[in-house]
Design a protein around this motif. Sequence first.
Motif, PDB file in Angstrom:
ATOM      1  N   TRP A 160     -10.380  -5.449  -2.588  1.00  0.00           N
ATOM      2  CA  TRP A 160     -10.440  -5.972  -3.950  1.00  0.00           C
ATOM      3  C   TRP A 160      -9.111  -5.952  -4.707  1.00  0.00           C
ATOM      4  O   TRP A 160      -8.936  -6.712  -5.660  1.00  0.00           O
ATOM      5  CB  TRP A 160     -11.482  -5.196  -4.764  1.00  0.00           C
ATOM      6  N   PHE A 161      -8.192  -5.090  -4.327  1.00  0.00           N
ATOM      7  CA  PHE A 161      -6.976  -4.925  -5.122  1.00  0.00           C
ATOM      8  C   PHE A 161      -6.040  -6.120  -4.982  1.00  0.00           C
ATOM      9  O   PHE A 161      -5.708  -6.532  -3.876  1.00  0.00           O
ATOM     10  CB  PHE A 161      -6.250  -3.634  -4.732  1.00  0.00           C
ATOM     11  N   ASN A 162      -5.619  -6.649  -6.132  1.00  0.00           N
ATOM     12  CA  ASN A 162      -4.663  -7.755  -6.191  1.00  0.00           C
ATOM     13  C   ASN A 162      -3.365  -7.214  -6.774  1.00  0.00           C
ATOM     14  O   ASN A 162      -3.289  -6.972  -7.981  1.00  0.00           O
ATOM     15  CB  ASN A 162      -5.219  -8.895  -7.050  1.00  0.00           C
ATOM     16  N   PRO A 163      -2.342  -7.013  -5.956  1.00  0.00           N
ATOM     17  CA  PRO A 163      -1.094  -6.424  -6.439  1.00  0.00           C
ATOM     18  C   PRO A 163      -0.408  -7.227  -7.541  1.00  0.00           C
ATOM     19  O   PRO A 163       0.382  -6.687  -8.302  1.00  0.00           O
ATOM     20  CB  PRO A 163      -0.202  -6.370  -5.199  1.00  0.00           C
ATOM     21  N   SER A 164      -0.724  -8.504  -7.646  1.00  0.00           N
ATOM     22  CA  SER A 164      -0.123  -9.299  -8.723  1.00  0.00           C
ATOM     23  C   SER A 164      -1.086  -9.441  -9.900  1.00  0.00           C
ATOM     24  O   SER A 164      -0.863 -10.248 -10.799  1.00  0.00           O
ATOM     25  CB  SER A 164       0.309 -10.671  -8.203  1.00  0.00           C
ATOM     26  N   GLY A 165      -2.119  -8.626  -9.921  1.00  0.00           N
ATOM     27  CA  GLY A 165      -3.097  -8.633 -11.010  1.00  0.00           C
ATOM     28  C   GLY A 165      -2.651  -7.769 -12.178  1.00  0.00           C
ATOM     29  O   GLY A 165      -1.464  -7.478 -12.356  1.00  0.00           O
ATOM     30  N   GLU A 166      -3.622  -7.326 -12.942  1.00  0.00           N
ATOM     31  CA  GLU A 166      -3.352  -6.592 -14.178  1.00  0.00           C
ATOM     32  C   GLU A 166      -2.789  -5.192 -13.959  1.00  0.00           C
ATOM     33  O   GLU A 166      -2.137  -4.646 -14.846  1.00  0.00           O
ATOM     34  CB  GLU A 166      -4.632  -6.487 -15.016  1.00  0.00           C
ATOM     35  N   ILE A 167      -3.071  -4.604 -12.814  1.00  0.00           N
ATOM     36  CA  ILE A 167      -2.612  -3.240 -12.541  1.00  0.00           C
ATOM     37  C   ILE A 167      -1.700  -3.256 -11.312  1.00  0.00           C
ATOM     38  O   ILE A 167      -1.999  -3.922 -10.325  1.00  0.00           O
ATOM     39  CB  ILE A 167      -3.813  -2.274 -12.358  1.00  0.00           C
ATOM     40  N   SER A 168      -0.607  -2.534 -11.389  1.00  0.00           N
ATOM     41  CA  SER A 168       0.339  -2.492 -10.270  1.00  0.00           C
ATOM     42  C   SER A 168      -0.135  -1.481  -9.223  1.00  0.00           C
ATOM     43  O   SER A 168      -1.011  -0.650  -9.483  1.00  0.00           O
ATOM     44  CB  SER A 168       1.727  -2.089 -10.770  1.00  0.00           C
ATOM     45  N   ALA A 169       0.479  -1.553  -8.067  1.00  0.00           N
ATOM     46  CA  ALA A 169       0.163  -0.596  -7.003  1.00  0.00           C
ATOM     47  C   ALA A 169       0.478   0.830  -7.447  1.00  0.00           C
ATOM     48  O   ALA A 169      -0.300   1.754  -7.188  1.00  0.00           O
ATOM     49  CB  ALA A 169       0.931  -0.952  -5.729  1.00  0.00           C
ATOM     50  N   ASP A 170       1.596   1.014  -8.116  1.00  0.00           N
ATOM     51  CA  ASP A 170       1.953   2.356  -8.602  1.00  0.00           C
ATOM     52  C   ASP A 170       0.930   2.865  -9.606  1.00  0.00           C
ATOM     53  O   ASP A 170       0.564   4.047  -9.581  1.00  0.00           O
ATOM     54  CB  ASP A 170       3.344   2.343  -9.244  1.00  0.00           C
ATOM     55  N   GLN A 171       0.465   1.984 -10.490  1.00  0.00           N
ATOM     56  CA  GLN A 171      -0.533   2.392 -11.474  1.00  0.00           C
ATOM     57  C   GLN A 171      -1.850   2.762 -10.797  1.00  0.00           C
ATOM     58  O   GLN A 171      -2.479   3.749 -11.165  1.00  0.00           O
ATOM     59  CB  GLN A 171      -0.760   1.281 -12.504  1.00  0.00           C
ATOM     60  N   LEU A 172      -2.258   1.965  -9.814  1.00  0.00           N
ATOM     61  CA  LEU A 172      -3.501   2.262  -9.105  1.00  0.00           C
ATOM     62  C   LEU A 172      -3.385   3.583  -8.353  1.00  0.00           C
ATOM     63  O   LEU A 172      -4.316   4.396  -8.371  1.00  0.00           O
ATOM     64  CB  LEU A 172      -3.864   1.129  -8.144  1.00  0.00           C
ATOM     65  N   ALA A 173      -2.256   3.815  -7.717  1.00  0.00           N
ATOM     66  CA  ALA A 173      -2.048   5.088  -7.011  1.00  0.00           C
ATOM     67  C   ALA A 173      -2.153   6.254  -7.997  1.00  0.00           C
ATOM     68  O   ALA A 173      -2.759   7.286  -7.682  1.00  0.00           O
ATOM     69  CB  ALA A 173      -0.700   5.089  -6.298  1.00  0.00           C
ATOM     70  N   HIS A 174      -1.592   6.089  -9.183  1.00  0.00           N
ATOM     71  CA  HIS A 174      -1.667   7.132 -10.209  1.00  0.00           C
ATOM     72  C   HIS A 174      -3.124   7.366 -10.641  1.00  0.00           C
ATOM     73  O   HIS A 174      -3.556   8.524 -10.779  1.00  0.00           O
ATOM     74  CB  HIS A 174      -0.798   6.770 -11.411  1.00  0.00           C
ATOM     75  N   VAL A 175      -3.878   6.287 -10.833  1.00  0.00           N
ATOM     76  CA  VAL A 175      -5.287   6.406 -11.211  1.00  0.00           C
ATOM     77  C   VAL A 175      -6.054   7.154 -10.123  1.00  0.00           C
ATOM     78  O   VAL A 175      -6.844   8.067 -10.417  1.00  0.00           O
ATOM     79  CB  VAL A 175      -5.914   5.012 -11.462  1.00  0.00           C
ATOM     80  N   TYR A 176      -5.826   6.794  -8.876  1.00  0.00           N
ATOM     81  CA  TYR A 176      -6.513   7.469  -7.768  1.00  0.00           C
ATOM     82  C   TYR A 176      -6.134   8.945  -7.698  1.00  0.00           C
ATOM     83  O   TYR A 176      -6.993   9.799  -7.482  1.00  0.00           O
ATOM     84  CB  TYR A 176      -6.203   6.785  -6.439  1.00  0.00           C
ATOM     85  N   CYS A 177      -4.862   9.246  -7.856  1.00  0.00           N
ATOM     86  CA  CYS A 177      -4.437  10.657  -7.810  1.00  0.00           C
ATOM     87  C   CYS A 177      -5.054  11.446  -8.945  1.00  0.00           C
ATOM     88  O   CYS A 177      -5.478  12.594  -8.752  1.00  0.00           O
ATOM     89  CB  CYS A 177      -2.911  10.759  -7.823  1.00  0.00           C
ATOM     90  N   ASP A 178      -5.131  10.849 -10.114  1.00  0.00           N
ATOM     91  CA  ASP A 178      -5.769  11.516 -11.246  1.00  0.00           C
ATOM     92  C   ASP A 178      -7.240  11.789 -10.925  1.00  0.00           C
ATOM     93  O   ASP A 178      -7.746  12.892 -11.176  1.00  0.00           O
ATOM     94  CB  ASP A 178      -5.632  10.661 -12.506  1.00  0.00           C
TER      95      ASP A 178
END
Length: 185
Positions: A160-178
């Motif tokens: 589902w993740f679209n790297p050019s979407g609203e959230i960046s890969a770094d942001q998603l990684a941060h969300v997952y780590c949190d």
Amino acid sequence: MKNDIKQTSILLFEKKGFSDTSIQDIVETVGVTKGTFYYYFISKEQLLMDIHMGYIDDLLERQGRIRQNQLSNRQKVEELVALLITDIADYGPNGKVFFREMRHLREDHVIQVKQKREKFRKNLEDIISKGIAQQEFRKELQPEIIAFAILGVTNWSYQWFNPSGEISADQLAHVYCDLIFNGIV
């Protein structure tokens, strides 16, 4: 040329699927003959295996570098989550083919890929175990289950993740780590 065939095939397999992509589709897209294809690969399945092994070997190599770093175990987990998520941005089609098309490999090839996938998981499990032993993580955690959970969350992102979407890969990684370290409460 081998890499061109491989990269083109990854894109075709992602778009059409392994079964619906013919060798003719591949050679026409690359602009070579079937003889050129067969010079590098004995079959389409062997090409798929080459894609799988290249992908997992690269992940294992990068995981190894993270494991060797002088980081805390928490930082290593964070780096591995970031690795898996940023990998979608850098190698998304390859990851989709890796996860989706393995069912088209011969049984002996499936076993080889699964052994390497298990090695990746066991390495993550080892980091978690060391984190528990060093009191970075709660002692009641079950490293095997936590490793499966982390890999489940990150690997499903290929769907589902679209790297050019609203959230960046770094942001998603941060969300997952949190989520991994702090939960939702």
